[in-house]
Design a protein around this motif. Structure first.
Motif, PDB file in Angstrom:
ATOM      1  N   LEU A 245      -5.577   8.815  -4.746  1.00 16.78           N
ATOM      2  CA  LEU A 245      -5.298   7.815  -5.794  1.00 16.78           C
ATOM      3  C   LEU A 245      -6.223   6.608  -5.625  1.00 16.78           C
ATOM      4  O   LEU A 245      -6.580   6.231  -4.509  1.00 16.78           O
ATOM      5  N   PRO A 246      -6.614   5.974  -6.741  1.00 17.23           N
ATOM      6  CA  PRO A 246      -7.478   4.797  -6.621  1.00 17.23           C
ATOM      7  C   PRO A 246      -6.722   3.616  -6.020  1.00 17.23           C
ATOM      8  O   PRO A 246      -5.554   3.403  -6.317  1.00 17.23           O
ATOM      9  N   GLY A 247      -7.414   2.856  -5.143  1.00 14.94           N
ATOM     10  CA  GLY A 247      -6.801   1.654  -4.555  1.00 14.94           C
ATOM     11  C   GLY A 247      -6.053   1.914  -3.265  1.00 14.94           C
ATOM     12  O   GLY A 247      -5.540   1.005  -2.641  1.00 14.94           O
ATOM     13  N   VAL A 248      -5.984   3.172  -2.845  1.00 11.85           N
ATOM     14  CA  VAL A 248      -5.269   3.486  -1.602  1.00 11.85           C
ATOM     15  C   VAL A 248      -6.206   3.332  -0.409  1.00 11.85           C
ATOM     16  O   VAL A 248      -7.345   3.798  -0.455  1.00 11.85           O
ATOM     17  N   ARG A 249      -5.721   2.675   0.589  1.00  7.28           N
ATOM     18  CA  ARG A 249      -6.566   2.464   1.767  1.00  7.28           C
ATOM     19  C   ARG A 249      -6.241   3.427   2.896  1.00  7.28           C
ATOM     20  O   ARG A 249      -7.104   3.985   3.527  1.00  7.28           O
ATOM     21  N   ASP A 250      -4.953   3.565   3.161  1.00  8.42           N
ATOM     22  CA  ASP A 250      -4.577   4.470   4.239  1.00  8.42           C
ATOM     23  C   ASP A 250      -3.179   4.999   3.984  1.00  8.42           C
ATOM     24  O   ASP A 250      -2.389   4.381   3.266  1.00  8.42           O
ATOM     25  N   VAL A 251      -2.903   6.149   4.545  1.00  9.95           N
ATOM     26  CA  VAL A 251      -1.582   6.767   4.388  1.00  9.95           C
ATOM     27  C   VAL A 251      -1.103   7.201   5.760  1.00  9.95           C
ATOM     28  O   VAL A 251      -1.840   7.864   6.493  1.00  9.95           O
TER      29      VAL A 251
ATOM     30  N   LEU B 159       1.116   0.541  -6.361  1.00  5.38           N
ATOM     31  CA  LEU B 159       0.896   1.978  -6.476  1.00  5.38           C
ATOM     32  C   LEU B 159       2.144   2.753  -6.894  1.00  5.38           C
ATOM     33  O   LEU B 159       2.132   3.976  -6.980  1.00  5.38           O
ATOM     34  N   ARG B 160       3.255   1.996  -7.124  1.00  5.38           N
ATOM     35  CA  ARG B 160       4.513   2.710  -7.338  1.00  5.38           C
ATOM     36  C   ARG B 160       4.481   3.629  -8.563  1.00  5.38           C
ATOM     37  O   ARG B 160       4.919   4.772  -8.502  1.00  5.38           O
ATOM     38  N   THR B 161       3.920   3.097  -9.667  1.00  2.00           N
ATOM     39  CA  THR B 161       3.910   3.922 -10.890  1.00  2.00           C
ATOM     40  C   THR B 161       3.094   5.191 -10.685  1.00  2.00           C
ATOM     41  O   THR B 161       3.521   6.286 -11.054  1.00  2.00           O
ATOM     42  N   GLU B 162       1.930   5.048 -10.050  1.00  4.24           N
ATOM     43  CA  GLU B 162       1.073   6.214  -9.811  1.00  4.24           C
ATOM     44  C   GLU B 162       1.787   7.257  -8.961  1.00  4.24           C
ATOM     45  O   GLU B 162       1.770   8.449  -9.266  1.00  4.24           O
TER      46      GLU B 162
ATOM     47  N   VAL C  18      -1.307 -16.109   0.565  1.00 10.45           N
ATOM     48  CA  VAL C  18      -1.430 -15.510   1.877  1.00 10.45           C
ATOM     49  C   VAL C  18      -0.623 -14.237   1.984  1.00 10.45           C
ATOM     50  O   VAL C  18       0.070 -14.027   2.931  1.00 10.45           O
ATOM     51  N   VAL C  19      -0.665 -13.378   0.938  1.00 10.83           N
ATOM     52  CA  VAL C  19       0.033 -12.113   1.108  1.00 10.83           C
ATOM     53  C   VAL C  19      -0.900 -11.161   1.824  1.00 10.83           C
ATOM     54  O   VAL C  19      -2.101 -11.145   1.566  1.00 10.83           O
ATOM     55  N   GLY C  20      -0.348 -10.451   2.705  1.00 11.00           N
ATOM     56  CA  GLY C  20      -1.149  -9.451   3.399  1.00 11.00           C
ATOM     57  C   GLY C  20      -1.399  -8.330   2.421  1.00 11.00           C
ATOM     58  O   GLY C  20      -1.042  -8.427   1.251  1.00 11.00           O
ATOM     59  N   PRO C  21      -2.019  -7.228   2.841  1.00  6.75           N
ATOM     60  CA  PRO C  21      -2.214  -6.086   1.972  1.00  6.75           C
ATOM     61  C   PRO C  21      -0.857  -5.529   1.541  1.00  6.75           C
ATOM     62  O   PRO C  21       0.099  -5.560   2.306  1.00  6.75           O
ATOM     63  N   SER C  22      -0.778  -5.071   0.295  1.00  2.00           N
ATOM     64  CA  SER C  22       0.509  -4.536  -0.158  1.00  2.00           C
ATOM     65  C   SER C  22       0.696  -3.141   0.440  1.00  2.00           C
ATOM     66  O   SER C  22      -0.249  -2.498   0.888  1.00  2.00           O
TER      67      SER C  22
ATOM     68  N   ALA D  37       3.830   5.855   4.388  1.00  2.00           N
ATOM     69  CA  ALA D  37       3.579   4.425   4.247  1.00  2.00           C
ATOM     70  C   ALA D  37       2.167   4.300   3.706  1.00  2.00           C
ATOM     71  O   ALA D  37       1.208   4.654   4.382  1.00  2.00           O
ATOM     72  N   VAL D  38       2.059   3.813   2.475  1.00  3.48           N
ATOM     73  CA  VAL D  38       0.769   3.794   1.812  1.00  3.48           C
ATOM     74  C   VAL D  38       0.252   2.361   1.732  1.00  3.48           C
ATOM     75  O   VAL D  38       0.870   1.506   1.101  1.00  3.48           O
ATOM     76  N   GLY D  39      -0.854   2.123   2.380  1.00 11.77           N
ATOM     77  CA  GLY D  39      -1.449   0.792   2.325  1.00 11.77           C
ATOM     78  C   GLY D  39      -2.451   0.739   1.193  1.00 11.77           C
ATOM     79  O   GLY D  39      -3.251   1.646   1.030  1.00 11.77           O
TER      80      GLY D  39
END
Lengths: 325, 238
Positions: free
Chosen positions: A250-256, A277-280, A225-229, A268-270
Motif C-alpha cells: 500500500l502507498p505510504g506504508v513504511r514498515d509492518v 491507512l485505515r480506509t485502505e 510534534v506527532v510522531g509517525p502515525s 502494526a503498520v507504520g
C-alpha cells in the motif's frame, strides 16, 4: 521581554547549553521542559546573571545580561531550584532582609512583605511569619522562596522547578498561583514533568542535551510534534507472510510488524506522518475476503515525543560516559 | 549602601544565633580572663594591660578564622549564594557588608575585655592613654585578621577548611615571621621584620601610636577584602 541568541555554555569539556535561541514576549508563561541535565537550570542561571555564557547573548527587559547586569537583576525575580534560604532566620526577618537587598525603601519594606505574605498564603496561621525558616515544611519553604521573588514586583519571574518536592495539593496550589502571576508578570519556569507545565504554561520550550527540540504553544506542539502515525489491524484469512506482503504494497506504508496468535494476525503498520491507512486496509480486507476484528490508529503524542528525546539524551549521555571511561 | 548595611546587620544577627560564635566568644573571654588574673592582676605588678593585649593578639590567630569561616562558605554550601549574587548587589557590597558584620561582633567581644581595665582601675591607676592605643591596635589587628579569614571563607564551601586556611595564613604573619626574624639570615630577617604583624602590634600595646602599623594593618585589610571580592567574582566564571 527575554531574548536569547545563540547561547552556548561549556562547563570545562562538557557542553551544557548548545547554541540555543528563543524569545519570550511580555505576559507569556513559558515552560522550560526537559529531562534532568538538559541545560534548563544553566540557561536560567545565565538569564539571571548568576554566571556568564561562553558565547552568545541574552537580554532581559531590554538589558543585556553581561553589560547591564544590575538592571537585569532589578527586573528579575529568580527562585533557584533548591530554594536556598537562611534556616536560622524568621520568615518576616528573612523577607525584610531580602527587601533591603532589593533596595526597597525602608518605609515600603513592611508593606511589601505583607503584600507578598498575603499573596503566597504566609499570613495564616497567625505565627507563620514569626517561625524559623529551618523549621518549615517543604511546601512552606517553597512559598517563602516565591514570596522573596515577588517582593520587588519584578516584570520577569524565573522559577527553577517550582513544584519539585511538593505534594499533589501543593502542586495544584502552586500551579494556580503561577497562573495568576502570569497576568502581571512574564514567567519562565522549568520542569521535567510534561503534565505540569502543560497545564500552567502558554508556551513550551522542550530542551534536551542543551538544544531546543521543539517550541510552541502546547496545543500547537501537540499538533506538530506527532510522531509517525501507526495503525493496528487484526486480520484472519491468509498466511502471515501474504498479509504482510499485501499491506506493505500500500502507498505510504513504511514498515509492518506482524505477530500471530490463535489464528489471528496482528499487524502494526507504520506510515508517513499525515497518512491514515485505515480506509485502505479495511477496503483491502473486504476485497480479499479477510476477516477484520480490530482496526485503530495511534498517533504519537507529545508524551511519546518527550519520552523519546529524554531517552535519546540518556543514550548519548551513557555513550559519553563509556567513552570517557 | 543600604544593601551593604543590610548584609552587615544580617551577619551580626547571625552570630547571636550561632552556637559557634558563643563558644568562640566564651573561650576568648575565658582565656584572656585567666591570663589577666594569673599573670597581670597580681599585687606589685604594673597596672597595665600590655601583656594581656599581646596574649589576645595570639589568641586571635585562632579565634578570628572561627568567626569568619561561615561568612561565605556557608552561603556556597547551602546555595544561598545564588540568590545573593542574583540580587542587585555588587560583589564588593556583599564582601564589605560581611566584613562589617563580623567586625561588629569582634568589637562586641573586645568590649567584653574592658571589664579587666575597670577592675584594674579600682585597685590602681592604669594609664588610660596606653590602654586606648592598645585597643586601637586590637581593632586594627582585628580588621586585618578578619579580612584574612573572610578571604579564606570565599575559597571553599567547607567551613572547617576555611578556618584552617585562615589560621594558616595568619600564623605565617603572626608566628612564622617572628621565628624568621630571630633565625633567618640576611636579608630575609629584615624582610620578615617588615611583614611581622606582631612588631607593628607591639608598638600599639606599649602605648605608641605608629603610622607604620596603621598603614600595615589597613593595607592588609584592603588587600584581603579585594582578594575576597575577586574570588567571589571568579565563582561566576568557573
Amino acid at each position: 521581554m527575554i531574548e536569547v541568541e545563540n547561547l552556548t555554555k561549556w562547563y570545562g569539556p562538557v557542553c551544557a547549553v548548545d547554541n540555543i535561541s528563543f524569545r519570550v514576549e511580555k505576559g507569556m508563561i513559558v515552560g522550560f521542559l526537559g529531562p534532568n541535565g538538559a541545560g534548563k537550570s544553566t540557561t536560567m542561571k545565565i538569564l539571571t546573571c548568576y554566571m556568564p555564557a561562553t558565547s552568545g547573548r541574552a537580554s532581559v527587559a531590554g538589558y543585556d545580561v553581561l553589560s547591564d547586569s544590575m538592571n537585569v537583576r532589578r527586573n528579575i525575580g529568580y527562585m533557584p531550584e533548591s530554594v536556598p534560604l537562611y534556616p536560622e532566620m524568621r520568615v518576616r526577618e528573612l523577607l525584610m532582609f531580602r527587601a533591603a537587598l532589593r533596595d526597597i525603601p525602608r518605609r515600603q519594606r513592611r508593606s511589601a512583605v505583607d503584600r507578598v505574605a498575603e499573596r503566597c498564603w504566609l499570613s495564616r496561621p497567625e505565627d507563620m511569619m514569626r517561625r524559623r525558616v529551618g523549621e518549615l515544611s517543604r511546601g512552606y519553604r517553597q512559598r517563602v522562596g516565591l514570596a522573596e521573588v515577588l517582593l520587588h514586583n519584578p516584570p520577569v519571574l524565573v522559577l527553577d522547578e517550582p513544584t519539585i518536592g511538593l505534594d499533589p495539593a501543593q502542586i495544584r496550589a502552586m500551579r494556580e498561583l503561577i497562573r495568576d502571576l502570569g497576568a502581571e508578570h512574564t514567567v519562565i519556569l522549568s520542569s521535567h514533568i510534561l503534565a505540569q507545565v502543560e497545564q500552567t504554561c502558554n508556551h513550551l520550550i522542550i530542551i534536551a542535551s542543551g538544544r531546543i527540540a521543539a517550541a510552541g504553544a502546547p496545543a500547537e506542539l501537540r499538533q506538530r510534534v506527532v510522531g509517525p502515525s501507526r495503525i493496528i489491524a487484526e486480520l484472519r484469512g491468509a498466511e502471515e507472510a501474504t498479509l504482510v506482503e499485501t499491506i506493505r504494497a500500500l502507498p505510504g506504508v513504511r514498515d509492518v510488524q506482524p505477530s500471530t496468535s490463535d489464528g489471528w494476525t496482528r499487524l502494526a503498520v507504520g506510515g508517513d506522518q499525515q497518512v491514515d491507512l485505515r480506509t485502505e486496509v479495511s477496503a483491502l480486507a473486504a476485497a480479499r475476503g479477510w476477516q477484520l476484528r480490530e482496526l485503530r490508529r495511534e498517533v504519537g503524542s507529545l508524551e511519546d515525543f518527550f519520552v523519546q528525546i529524554t531517552y535519546e539524551q540518556n543514550v548519548r549521555w551513557m555513550e559519553r560516559m563509556t567513552k570517557s571511561a | 549602601m543600604h544593601q551593604t548595611l543590610a548584609v552587615a546587620r544580617r551577619e551580626l544577627a547571625g552570630y547571636f544565633y550561632s552556637p559557634v560564635a558563643y563558644v568562640v566568644g566564651a573561650l576568648f573571654l575565658l582565656a584572656s580572663g585567666l591570663w589577666f588574673f594569673y599573670r597581670i592582676f597580681i599585687p606589685g605588678n604594673e597596672a597595665s594591660l600590655r601583656p594581656l593585649f599581646e596574649a589576645m593578639a595570639y589568641i586571635m590567630v585562632f579565634a578570628t578564622p572561627l568567626l569568619t569561616m561561615r561568612l561565605v562558605s556557608d552561603e556556597i554550601r547551602s546555595g544561598t549564594i545564588e540568590t545573593l549574587m542574583t540580587s542587585p548587589v555588587t560583589d564588593a557590597a556583599v564582601v564589605t557588608g560581611k566584613f562589617l558584620g563580623v567586625m561588629a561582633f569582634y568589637l562586641v567581644l573586645l568590649a567584653g575585655t574592658v571589664v579587666f581595665l575597670a577592675i584594674m582601675a579600682v585597685y590602681g591607676q592604669p594609664d588610660l592613654g596606653v590602654a586606648a592605643t592598645g585597643y586601637l591596635g586590637m581593632v586594627l589587628l582585628g580588621a586585618a585578621y578578619l579580612s584574612v579569614g573572610l578571604f579564606a571563607s570565599t575559597l571553599t564551601p567547607h567551613q572547617l577548611v576555611a578556618a584552617i586556611v585562615g589560621t594558616a595564613i595568619l600564623a605565617i604573619f603572626a608566628i612564622m615571621m617572628q621565628v624568621l626574624v630571630a633565625n633567618a639570615g640576611e636579608p630575609w630577617n629584615y624582610l620578615a621584620a617588615k611583614l611581622n604583624a606582631m612588631t607593628y602590634f607591639r608598638d600599639f600595646s606599649r602605648g605608641m601610636f605608629d603610622t607604620r602599623g596603621v598603614v600595615f594593618f589597613l593595607t592588609a585589610t584592603g588587600l584581603f577584602l579585594f582578594l575576597s571580592v575577586k574570588t567571589l567574582e571568579s565563582r561566576r566564571w568557573r
